[in-house]
Scaffold this motif. Structure first.
Motif, short mmCIF file in Angstrom:
data_model
loop_
_atom_site.label_atom_id
_atom_site.label_comp_id
_atom_site.label_asym_id
_atom_site.label_seq_id
_atom_site.Cartn_x
_atom_site.Cartn_y
_atom_site.Cartn_z
N GLY A 49 7.41 -4.69 9.57
CA GLY A 49 8.65 -5.25 10.09
C GLY A 49 9.84 -4.40 9.69
N LYS A 50 10.98 -4.61 10.33
CA LYS A 50 12.11 -3.70 10.18
C LYS A 50 12.63 -3.63 8.74
N ASP A 51 12.67 -4.76 8.02
CA ASP A 51 13.20 -4.75 6.67
C ASP A 51 12.29 -3.97 5.73
N ARG A 88 2.08 -0.08 11.08
CA ARG A 88 1.77 -0.10 9.64
C ARG A 88 0.76 0.97 9.26
N ASP A 89 -0.34 0.99 9.99
CA ASP A 89 -1.43 1.92 9.67
C ASP A 89 -1.00 3.38 9.89
N ARG A 90 -0.22 3.60 10.95
CA ARG A 90 0.24 4.96 11.23
C ARG A 90 1.19 5.45 10.13
N LEU A 215 10.94 2.40 14.88
CA LEU A 215 10.53 1.01 14.75
C LEU A 215 9.43 0.69 15.77
N PRO A 216 8.65 -0.36 15.53
CA PRO A 216 7.74 -0.82 16.57
C PRO A 216 8.52 -1.24 17.81
N GLU A 217 7.97 -0.99 18.99
CA GLU A 217 8.68 -1.28 20.24
C GLU A 217 8.95 -2.77 20.43
N ILE A 218 8.30 -3.61 19.66
CA ILE A 218 8.46 -5.05 19.78
C ILE A 218 9.91 -5.49 19.51
N TYR A 219 10.66 -4.65 18.79
CA TYR A 219 12.05 -4.96 18.45
C TYR A 219 13.02 -4.70 19.59
N ARG A 251 8.56 -12.87 30.73
CA ARG A 251 10.00 -12.77 30.52
C ARG A 251 10.36 -11.46 29.83
N LEU A 252 11.62 -11.07 30.00
CA LEU A 252 12.16 -9.90 29.31
C LEU A 252 12.72 -10.39 27.98
N ILE A 253 12.05 -10.02 26.89
CA ILE A 253 12.42 -10.54 25.57
C ILE A 253 12.35 -9.41 24.53
N ARG A 254 12.84 -9.71 23.35
CA ARG A 254 12.60 -8.86 22.19
C ARG A 254 12.54 -9.75 20.95
N TYR A 255 12.09 -9.18 19.84
CA TYR A 255 11.98 -9.93 18.59
C TYR A 255 13.05 -9.45 17.60
N ARG A 256 13.73 -10.40 16.97
CA ARG A 256 14.71 -10.07 15.93
C ARG A 256 14.03 -9.94 14.57
N THR A 257 12.98 -10.70 14.36
CA THR A 257 12.21 -10.64 13.13
C THR A 257 10.74 -10.75 13.50
N VAL A 258 9.87 -10.28 12.65
CA VAL A 258 8.45 -10.25 12.97
C VAL A 258 7.66 -10.88 11.84
#
Length: 312
Positions: A49-51, A88-90, A215-219, A251-258
């Motif tokens: 995760g980003k933090d 993470r693994d990368r 960052l992971p593209e999920i963000y 839907r077009l979405i993103r994640y602020r936290t994971v």
């Protein structure tokens, strides 16, 4: 915003100033080096995760050109976003780091833990986390918690003492005047360390942009199959969603936290660049956990209760 320090630029007589990001970075680097000098077996919690990504970036800076003198620890719920596990693994391979994994699924398979009716495994992380800390004899555990995320985290010091059962007692908090940190602990106890305590979500994103951190593209905004529950968009998956009557939408979405897929909500967003995300965060009036984490909505004291039991 700048922070003036007690120094002058050579030959100019003018005050030398640090930007607020430079000041936060300097504080975090100091914390990492303080732990390295004071503890025998520290570990960094790293989820992808980003933090935790920013935390690892700061650790790499703190000890460059030497290697980071800590291993990483991830509590794997088994319901993680695939994009985050791949990242993470990368990252572990890229920096030649050692990764410890505490698996919630292993504890379920052995009958130590039971699945919850709501499908979320976030509250089940405490036992694997605390037992891994004890078995590996980690005496300092870095976490990416920030005071702006949630009121229980706002109570916590940078160095947060845990007893021999990994439990947190707010009454045992120690003063941290002038950035003097007390890592003293009895055998069996350990200290949770939060280098990003004084950062905000916006600070984290501005620092990511400044440092060019991947960052992971999920963000970032992307199309995803989600369904609505309790006012949040959740990812459909084997963890138990959607239920009858819950409709999956693209839907077009993103994640602020994971976190665990079962309790981490997405937000509607078209922000596909760092600059667009920063603009979006600056305009938001809800914290990332308040807007997107179902596990914090279980009760008014949900996070504090988990922290007392050993959770981060």
């Amino acid at each position: 915003m700048t922070t003036t320090v007690a120094a002058v630029s050579e030959g100019t007589g003018t005050p030398y100033t640090l930007s607020h990001l430079d000041a936060l970075e300097s504080e975090a680097v100091h914390i990492f080096r303080e732990v390295a000098g004071e503890f025998e077996r520290p570990v960094i919690l790293f989820s992808g995760g980003k933090d935790s990504i920013v935390m690892l970036h700061l650790a790499l800076k703190a000890f460059a050109p030497a290697a980071v003198p800590f291993s990483l620890l991830h509590v794997d719920t088994g319901h993680n976003f695939p994009e985050v596990i791949e990242y993470r693994d990368r990252t572990v391979a890229q920096h030649n780091l050692r990764l410890h994994v505490a698996s919630v699924q292993d504890y379920i398979d052995r009958g130590v833990l039971k699945e919850r009716p709501d499908g979320t495994r976030n509250p089940l992380q405490t036992v694997p986390l605390t037992e891994k800390i004890q078995s590996e004899k980690f005496d300092a555990v870095f976490g990416g918690g920030r005071r702006d995320e949630e009121k229980a985290r706002a109570k916590e010091r940078v160095f947060s003492l845990r007893d021999e059962f990994s439990q947190w007692d707010p009454r045992r908090q120690r003063p941290e005047l002038w950035q003097l940190y007390n890592g003293r602990h009895a055998p069996g106890e350990h200290v949770r360390v939060f280098p990003l305590s004084n950062w905000t979500e916006l600070d984290v994103w501005q620092y990511i942009a400044r440092e060019g951190i991947e960052l992971p593209e999920i963000y970032f905004a992307h199309e995803r199959d989600v369904f609505q529950r309790a006012g949040m968009w959740l990812t459909a998956g084997e963890w138990g969603g959607p239920k009858e009557g819950e409709t999956v939408e693209r839907r077009l979405i993103r994640y602020r936290t994971v976190g665990d897929m079962s309790c981490t909500g997405a937000v509607d967003s078209d922000a596909v660049t760092l600059e667009q995300v920063i603009t979006e965060i600056a305009a938001s009036r809800l914290t990332e956990r308040g807007a997107t984490r179902a596990d914090d909505k279980l009760s008014e004291a949900a996070m504090e209760d988990r922290k007392r039991e050993g959770y981060f």
